[in-house]
Design a protein around this motif. Structure first.
Motif, PDB file in Angstrom:
ATOM      1  N   ASP A  83      35.618  56.684  61.116  1.00  0.00           N
ATOM      2  CA  ASP A  83      35.251  55.711  62.150  1.00  0.00           C
ATOM      3  C   ASP A  83      36.021  55.893  63.452  1.00  0.00           C
ATOM      4  OD1 ASP A  83      33.451  54.601  60.441  1.00  0.00           O
ATOM      5  OD2 ASP A  83      34.631  52.806  59.992  1.00  0.00           O
ATOM      6  N   ALA A  84      37.156  56.612  63.403  1.00  0.00           N
ATOM      7  CA  ALA A  84      38.024  56.690  64.574  1.00  0.00           C
ATOM      8  C   ALA A  84      38.129  58.076  65.193  1.00  0.00           C
ATOM      9  CB  ALA A  84      39.434  56.210  64.200  1.00  0.00           C
ATOM     10  N   GLY A  85      37.548  59.108  64.571  1.00  0.00           N
ATOM     11  CA  GLY A  85      37.679  60.423  65.166  1.00  0.00           C
ATOM     12  C   GLY A  85      37.173  61.535  64.268  1.00  0.00           C
ATOM     13  N   LEU A  92      43.337  70.159  63.682  1.00  0.00           N
ATOM     14  CA  LEU A  92      43.319  69.433  64.936  1.00  0.00           C
ATOM     15  C   LEU A  92      42.458  68.197  64.781  1.00  0.00           C
ATOM     16  CD1 LEU A  92      40.687  70.793  67.357  1.00  0.00           C
ATOM     17  CD2 LEU A  92      41.257  72.145  65.331  1.00  0.00           C
ATOM     18  N   ARG A  93      42.693  67.213  65.633  1.00  0.00           N
ATOM     19  CA  ARG A  93      41.942  65.967  65.587  1.00  0.00           C
ATOM     20  C   ARG A  93      41.584  65.547  67.002  1.00  0.00           C
ATOM     21  NH1 ARG A  93      40.479  61.730  62.362  1.00  0.00           N
ATOM     22  NH2 ARG A  93      40.573  59.626  63.235  1.00  0.00           N
ATOM     23  N   ILE A  94      40.368  65.070  67.157  1.00  0.00           N
ATOM     24  CA  ILE A  94      39.873  64.557  68.434  1.00  0.00           C
ATOM     25  C   ILE A  94      39.459  63.104  68.218  1.00  0.00           C
ATOM     26  CG2 ILE A  94      38.087  64.770  70.201  1.00  0.00           C
ATOM     27  CD1 ILE A  94      37.980  67.781  69.505  1.00  0.00           C
ATOM     28  N   ALA A  95      40.054  62.194  68.984  1.00  0.00           N
ATOM     29  CA  ALA A  95      39.795  60.771  68.801  1.00  0.00           C
ATOM     30  C   ALA A  95      39.554  60.107  70.151  1.00  0.00           C
ATOM     31  CB  ALA A  95      40.985  60.095  68.095  1.00  0.00           C
ATOM     32  N   PRO A  96      38.546  59.234  70.240  1.00  0.00           N
ATOM     33  CA  PRO A  96      38.254  58.533  71.485  1.00  0.00           C
ATOM     34  C   PRO A  96      38.971  57.189  71.581  1.00  0.00           C
ATOM     35  CG  PRO A  96      36.503  58.110  69.923  1.00  0.00           C
ATOM     36  CD  PRO A  96      37.515  58.980  69.215  1.00  0.00           C
ATOM     37  N   GLU A  97      39.210  56.765  72.794  1.00  0.00           N
ATOM     38  CA  GLU A  97      39.743  55.440  73.067  1.00  0.00           C
ATOM     39  C   GLU A  97      39.078  54.886  74.323  1.00  0.00           C
ATOM     40  OE1 GLU A  97      43.947  55.305  73.441  1.00  0.00           O
ATOM     41  OE2 GLU A  97      44.339  56.245  71.482  1.00  0.00           O
TER      42      GLU A  97
END
Length: 296
Positions: free
Chosen positions: A134-136, A289-294
């Motif tokens: 749900d977060a990235g 690696l991780r890509i997460a939006p804010e």
């Protein structure tokens, strides 16, 4: 093509075209749909030239093997020239290969690229595990040496992020390569106070940007106030030699987590700063690696 979804996130993946994550979208709480990766409408992934979109694997090394030479100071051999502009091998072989699908659920897939023949000694297996929550999005990489000899390897991922006139980049690093002509390293240098992006400046400068950072702390934050979006990139300790690149006037910026400096496959000054890893037969190099939006 595969589609992954989890909560407000969706991804489009093309195993047949280099295993590329061609698009990653996020629907914010305000209902707006944001592109987390540069993905022009109508763009089709290709294996003819490195894709200037999405995010894709670099293996069995990242970035350049100048003049088609892999030389880690112990082992030296040639690899095929696959750079459309000439000058050697660019980004290895994964982006030009069809990847097998080992598993696929609504929000998760595992892909594999295997090289079992070729004019060079590289024989390996790369697994790319892509998972949404749900977060990235988290991407895990693992390359295993399947040759019968010790060989130098590296891995990385090549995300292309959207960039506007007001986009700011925040990240810190202890050092960087010093570039001569055509991104060839002449040495390395320490960076004072975390480097050029420690203060989160506006990224667009009207000229080409090119860095091969050393001693990155593993987090980069891309903020675009005009869209209300921040993108946070994090990476494992094994991928702390990122390349940051964009041509003048581009609508994207690249932050490429990788295991070694930009010219380490072939250039002595680069490998002295951050070399490839010599893998024994059957040994594996891993990273994530991780890509997460804010919302901002």
């Amino acid at each position: 093509m595969l589609t992954l979804t989890a909560g407000p996130l969706s991804a489009r993946i093309h195993p047949e075209a280099g295993g590329i994550i061609a698009a990653l979208d996020w629907r914010g709480r305000d209902g707006r749909l944001h592109k987390l990766l540069h993905s022009p409408d109508g763009a089709v992934p290709s294996t003819a030239a490195p894709n200037m979109m999405g995010s894709w694997v670099m293996a069995p090394f990242a970035n350049r093997a100048f003049d088609g030479i892999v030389d880690d100071g112990t082992t030296r051999f040639s690899v095929p020239d696959n750079n459309p502009r000439g000058g050697g091998n660019i980004h290895g072989f994964g982006w030009q290969s069809a990847w097998a699908i080992l598993g696929h659920t609504a929000g998760h897939t595992v892909l594999e690229h295997r090289r079992s023949e070729g004019p060079d000694p590289y024989r390996y297996r790369v697994k790319q595990e892509i998972g949404l929550d749900d977060a990235g999005m988290t991407v895990k990489l693992a390359i295993t040496n399947e040759a019968d000899r010790v060989l130098p390897y590296g891995i990385g991922h090549h995300p292309w992020f959207p960039c506007a006139a007001d986009t700011r980049l925040g990240m810190t690093a202890r050092g960087a390569l010093v570039f001569g002509e055509a991104f060839r390293a002449t040495g390395s240098k320490p960076l004072a106070e975390g480097g050029p992006y420690a203060g989160k400046p506006v990224f667009a400068t009207g000229r080409e940007t090119a860095w091969s950072f050393l001693g990155w702390d593993g987090t980069a934050r891309i903020e675009t106030p005009s869209t209300g979006l921040a993108i946070v990139l994090t990476a494992s300790k094994s991928l702390r030699c990122p390349v940051v690149w964009a041509p003048a006037g581009a609508e994207f910026l690249c932050i490429e987590p990788q295991s070694h400096a930009i010219g380490s496959p072939s250039e002595a000054p680069a490998r002295q700063a951050a070399p490839l890893k010599r893998l024994q037969p059957g040994e594996t190099l891993e990273g994530w690696l991780r890509i997460a939006p804010e919302a901002i």
